[in-house]
Design a protein around this motif. Structure first.
Motif, short mmCIF file in Angstrom:
data_model
loop_
_atom_site.label_atom_id
_atom_site.label_comp_id
_atom_site.label_asym_id
_atom_site.label_seq_id
_atom_site.Cartn_x
_atom_site.Cartn_y
_atom_site.Cartn_z
N GLN A 62 -5.09 -1.78 3.31
CA GLN A 62 -5.31 -2.54 4.73
C GLN A 62 -4.30 -3.65 4.59
N TRP A 63 -3.05 -3.33 5.16
CA TRP A 63 -2.15 -4.64 5.22
C TRP A 63 -2.23 -5.75 6.27
N SER A 64 -1.97 -6.71 5.72
CA SER A 64 -1.97 -7.94 6.43
C SER A 64 -0.69 -8.66 6.36
N GLU A 65 0.08 -8.84 7.47
CA GLU A 65 1.54 -9.50 7.33
C GLU A 65 1.46 -11.01 7.52
N PHE A 66 1.82 -11.98 6.75
CA PHE A 66 1.98 -13.36 7.27
C PHE A 66 3.36 -13.70 7.19
N PRO A 67 3.82 -14.85 7.95
CA PRO A 67 4.95 -15.43 8.24
C PRO A 67 5.45 -16.44 7.00
N ALA A 68 4.52 -16.82 6.35
CA ALA A 68 4.60 -17.79 5.28
C ALA A 68 3.44 -17.59 4.63
N ALA A 69 3.64 -18.34 3.26
CA ALA A 69 2.61 -18.57 2.04
C ALA A 69 1.33 -19.41 2.50
N ALA A 70 1.64 -20.49 3.40
CA ALA A 70 0.39 -21.23 3.59
C ALA A 70 -0.79 -20.20 4.36
N PRO A 71 -0.22 -19.77 5.61
CA PRO A 71 -1.34 -18.74 6.29
C PRO A 71 -1.88 -17.53 5.26
N LEU A 72 -1.22 -17.27 4.28
CA LEU A 72 -1.42 -16.01 3.38
C LEU A 72 -2.53 -16.91 2.53
N ALA A 73 -2.46 -18.02 2.05
CA ALA A 73 -3.26 -18.70 1.37
C ALA A 73 -4.62 -18.93 2.16
N GLU A 74 -4.65 -19.22 3.03
CA GLU A 74 -5.78 -19.30 3.84
C GLU A 74 -6.64 -18.11 4.16
N ALA A 75 -6.00 -16.93 4.09
CA ALA A 75 -6.51 -15.82 4.24
C ALA A 75 -7.21 -15.40 2.80
N LEU A 76 -6.57 -15.68 1.80
CA LEU A 76 -7.10 -15.37 0.51
C LEU A 76 -8.34 -16.19 0.25
N ASN A 77 -8.21 -17.45 0.96
CA ASN A 77 -9.53 -18.61 0.52
C ASN A 77 -10.74 -18.20 1.35
N ALA A 78 -10.36 -17.20 2.45
CA ALA A 78 -11.58 -16.73 3.51
C ALA A 78 -11.89 -15.32 3.06
N GLY A 79 -11.18 -14.74 2.07
CA GLY A 79 -11.60 -13.63 1.76
C GLY A 79 -10.98 -12.52 2.53
N ALA A 80 -10.08 -12.89 3.60
CA ALA A 80 -9.74 -11.88 4.54
C ALA A 80 -8.84 -10.97 3.96
N VAL A 81 -8.20 -11.38 2.49
CA VAL A 81 -7.28 -10.35 1.89
C VAL A 81 -7.77 -10.48 0.44
N ASP A 82 -7.52 -9.43 -0.45
CA ASP A 82 -7.74 -9.52 -1.65
C ASP A 82 -6.65 -10.15 -2.68
N SER A 83 -5.37 -9.80 -2.19
CA SER A 83 -4.33 -10.19 -3.02
C SER A 83 -3.04 -10.35 -2.24
N GLY A 84 -2.10 -11.13 -2.62
CA GLY A 84 -0.72 -11.24 -1.79
C GLY A 84 0.16 -11.79 -2.89
N PRO A 85 1.81 -11.91 -2.46
CA PRO A 85 2.68 -12.77 -3.03
C PRO A 85 2.73 -13.88 -2.70
N ILE A 86 2.67 -14.99 -3.65
CA ILE A 86 2.84 -16.32 -3.13
C ILE A 86 3.70 -17.16 -4.48
N GLY A 87 4.43 -18.25 -3.84
CA GLY A 87 5.35 -18.89 -4.71
C GLY A 87 4.63 -19.80 -5.54
N ASP A 88 5.26 -20.49 -6.59
CA ASP A 88 4.49 -21.42 -7.39
C ASP A 88 4.01 -22.67 -6.72
N ALA A 89 4.86 -23.20 -5.89
CA ALA A 89 4.30 -24.39 -5.09
C ALA A 89 3.31 -24.14 -4.13
N PRO A 90 3.60 -23.12 -3.42
CA PRO A 90 2.25 -22.81 -2.65
C PRO A 90 1.01 -22.61 -3.22
N LEU A 91 0.94 -21.62 -4.42
CA LEU A 91 -0.15 -21.47 -5.38
C LEU A 91 -0.78 -22.83 -5.67
#
Length: 318
Positions: A62-91
């Motif tokens: 189940q794919w979810s696309e984000f425009p940047a790392a910050a909203p992807l990180a928020e989705a990870l934090n909420a458990g809305a996604v299981d995994s995703g690509p993220i840069g060193d600083a956003p991590l």
């Protein structure tokens, strides 16, 4: 019991058996694992689809696309996604905010495309000239990080510039309209801005950034879906190797999938030279330096030991 009665009894028994088997079959179908995969523009889905890396999956995605790392990180934090690509600083930023996530795979790339951009007619020539200027970027993004790296390397302090936190589309518009002096961003936005002649690179990430990014996964997903994540990671690594053996074909497909001109897709892909690497002592040391810098410039409040950030039990074959 007559022969007719026996036939009727067997028919009823078979019908009852079929009725009982139907829910079991449905239950089996529903038991197929589901990976909730986060992605960023120009990221994993385009790569996997182009390389045929999604063939023969033993699970659903189940794919979810984000425009940047910050909203992807928020989705990870909420458990809305299981995994995703993220840069060193956003991590680092996500971990400091309490996100229960780990890096399960690491890659290095040429950091040129992570850059501070200005309009083609801008009088600015160096990072030092950003003093007193406004810069648009995403809060906690790799663009935010390269901004701080660039200005501190030029002898400036974070308070010497004005940061405006905007999503990439809004930041690009702000730069084009002249409401900000610069835009700090990453690929494919950098290549797209360059090839469309909407911007030029003032400062690139070369020499400033280690070029690290990761496939991250939540602690919960690692615990419940480890074999799925392992398979997914290896498919990404194989697709990456395929893409560099088929540069023209992949660039054309990438352009169609993410909706950017072919010349921008090829430029950002060729110069990125992304390679998956083992999570080794050098990767961990580079990530620690990123966390230390974030704390030094006030991007995170407390020192962060990055070692628990990594799960080294996954293999890439790199």
């Amino acid at each position: 019991m007559t022969q007719a009665s026996r036939r009727q009894f067997v028919a009823h028994s078979l019908a009852a058996g079929a009725a009982l088997a139907l829910p079991a079959a449905r239950l089996h179908a529903q038991a197929r694992p589901l990976l909730k995969a986060g992605d960023q523009k120009g990221g994993l889905r385009a790569l996997l689809e182009a390389a045929g890396g999604l063939d023969g999956l033993g699970y659903d995605i189940q794919w979810s696309e984000f425009p940047a790392a910050a909203p992807l990180a928020e989705a990870l934090n909420a458990g809305a996604v299981d995994s995703g690509p993220i840069g060193d600083a956003p991590l680092v930023f996500a971990l400091a905010a309490g996100t229960r996530v780990k890096a399960i795979g690491a890659n290095r790339s040429d950091a040129y495309g992570t850059a501070v951009l200005v309009r083609p007619d801008s009088p600015l020539k160096t990072a030092a000239e950003l003093k007193g200027r406004s810069i648009a970027t995403n809060r906690g993004s790799i663009g935010h990080f390269v901004t701080l790296k660039a200005i501190t390397a030029a002898g400036l302090k974070p308070e010497d510039v004005t940061l405006r936190f905007l999503a990439p589309a809004d930041a690009k518009l702000a730069l084009t309209q002249g409401s900000v002096d610069a835009w700090a961003t990453w690929e494919p936005y950098t290549a797209l801005a360059e090839t469309s002649q909407h911007a030029r690179v003032l400062v690139s990430g070369r020499g400033l950034l280690p070029g690290l990014s990761y496939l991250a996964a939540t602690d919960a997903a690692i615990a419940a879906k480890r074999p799925v994540l392992q398979d997914f990671l290896q498919r990404v690594v194989k697709a990456q190797a395929w893409s560099y053996r088929n540069v023209d074909a992949f660039s054309a497909t990438l352009a169609k999938i993410i909706g950017i001109p072919p010349e921008a897709a090829k430029l950002q892909f060729e110069r990125r030279q992304q390679k998956w690497v083992p999570i080794d002592a050098q990767v961990i040391a580079d990530q620690q330096r990123t966390a230390d810098f974030d704390q030094q410039v006030g991007l995170i409040r407390q020192p962060l030991d990055v070692r628990p950030t990594f799960d080294i039990g996954f293999t890439t074959g790199a």
